[in-house]
Design a protein around this motif. Structure first.
Motif, short mmCIF file in Angstrom:
data_model
loop_
_atom_site.label_atom_id
_atom_site.label_comp_id
_atom_site.label_asym_id
_atom_site.label_seq_id
_atom_site.Cartn_x
_atom_site.Cartn_y
_atom_site.Cartn_z
N LYS A 216 0.95 -1.18 -0.05
CA LYS A 216 0.09 0.08 -0.19
C LYS A 216 0.87 1.10 0.04
O LYS A 216 1.78 1.18 0.76
N GLU A 218 1.28 4.77 1.01
CA GLU A 218 0.80 5.79 2.12
C GLU A 218 1.74 6.81 2.62
O GLU A 218 3.07 6.67 2.24
N LEU A 219 1.31 8.02 3.13
CA LEU A 219 2.19 8.97 3.51
C LEU A 219 3.01 8.72 4.57
O LEU A 219 2.19 8.43 5.61
N ASP A 221 4.12 10.94 6.77
CA ASP A 221 3.66 11.89 7.72
C ASP A 221 2.61 12.90 7.01
O ASP A 221 3.04 13.79 6.71
N PRO A 222 1.25 12.37 6.96
CA PRO A 222 0.55 13.27 6.29
C PRO A 222 0.30 14.31 6.89
O PRO A 222 -0.17 15.59 6.14
N ASP A 223 0.18 14.76 8.13
CA ASP A 223 0.12 15.88 9.03
C ASP A 223 0.98 17.01 8.29
O ASP A 223 0.94 18.18 8.17
N VAL A 225 2.69 16.72 5.44
CA VAL A 225 2.46 17.33 4.11
C VAL A 225 1.42 18.32 4.03
O VAL A 225 1.63 19.27 3.33
N LEU A 226 0.43 18.13 4.92
CA LEU A 226 -0.74 19.13 4.79
C LEU A 226 -0.34 20.35 5.21
O LEU A 226 -0.61 21.47 4.59
N GLU A 228 2.70 21.66 4.94
CA GLU A 228 3.71 22.11 3.93
C GLU A 228 2.68 22.65 2.83
O GLU A 228 2.78 23.76 2.40
N GLN A 230 -0.33 23.84 3.11
CA GLN A 230 -1.00 25.10 3.74
C GLN A 230 -0.08 26.11 3.58
O GLN A 230 -0.53 27.18 3.33
#
Length: 238
Positions: A216, A218-219, A221-223, A225-226, A228, A230
């Protein structure tokens, strides 16, 4: 010199009856010069109504509806088996202007079978084709070939669902490799997948799954990336 008077020749009654039979819809049998035979109804000296035609050269038989000398309406066409001489049904269904048109079933010499819609003697519309190798195509047809949306089920239960053009996979579609437990979803051009994604699909139930499952994506560290993204958006607004 005495004048000789010959008796007036009168057409026999059968001749008059024959003309009426052909013109008034009565059932009558006519033999052509080449040996072909037709028994049925007539209108203005043309086959019209219910009737049966036998072609001497091939032994083929058509029995059904006629309209002004041509097969038109519902009827069946059969030919004799070259070995057993028993008649085998070739086509049963609707006709128009001497061609298959509407809904009907065609049995091919190879054992294949098509059931569905026809137009001008060609498979057109919605239909189901059973092939000799055990695969089945069900969907739209155009000019005798799969065209539009349809599904091809292979003999091993793998299947393709999607677009078709000129009898080949074309456009968006999905190929289910049920034997391996995978699914390819993408774009096809002339039977070749050009782009798409492959995912595991029913891998646990697959009879011969691939050695390694598809990992799969997956990111990490999705937080982050979000955040960055923003920040980049905020900078673009300044």
């Amino acid at each position: 010199m005495p004048v000789v008077k010959y008796p007036r020749v009168v057409d026999p009654l059968w001749h008059e009856w024959d003309e009426k039979a052909q013109k008034c819809g009565l059932r009558h049998t006519i033999y052509a010069v080449n040996g072909d035979q037709y028994t049925g109804e007539w209108l203005d000296n043309l086959k019209h109504g219910k009737g049966t035609q036998i072609w001497k050269r091939t032994g083929a038989i058509y029995s059904g509806d006629w309209k002004f000398g041509k097969r038109d309406g519902y009827g069946s066409y059969s030919i004799p088996d070259p070995v057993t001489k028993e008649y085998k049904k070739v086509y049963t269904g609707w006709w128009k202007n001497d061609k298959k048109c509407g809904y009907g079933t065609l049995f091919y010499p190879s054992g294949e079978c098509y059931e569905g819609e026809w137009s001008s003697g060609l498979r057109s519309g919605w239909g189901r084709m059973c092939y000799r190798d055990g695969s089945v195509y069900e969907g739209q047809w155009l000019a005798g070939q799969p065209g539009g949306q349809g599904m091809l089920c292979l003999s091993n239960d793998n299947r393709y669902e999607g677009g078709w053009k000129d009898g080949k996979k074309h456009g968006p579609g999905r190929f289910f490799y049920l034997d391996k437990g995978q699914l390819l979803e993408g774009i096809w051009v002339a039977d070749i997948p050009k782009c798409g994604i492959m995912i595991d699909f029913g891998r646990d139930e697959a009879p011969a799954p691939t050695q390694y499952p598809i990992p799969k994506i997956e990111l990490a560290d999705p937080d982050a990336v979000l955040a960055e993204a923003q920040a980049m958006f905020d900078d673009s607004q300044n």
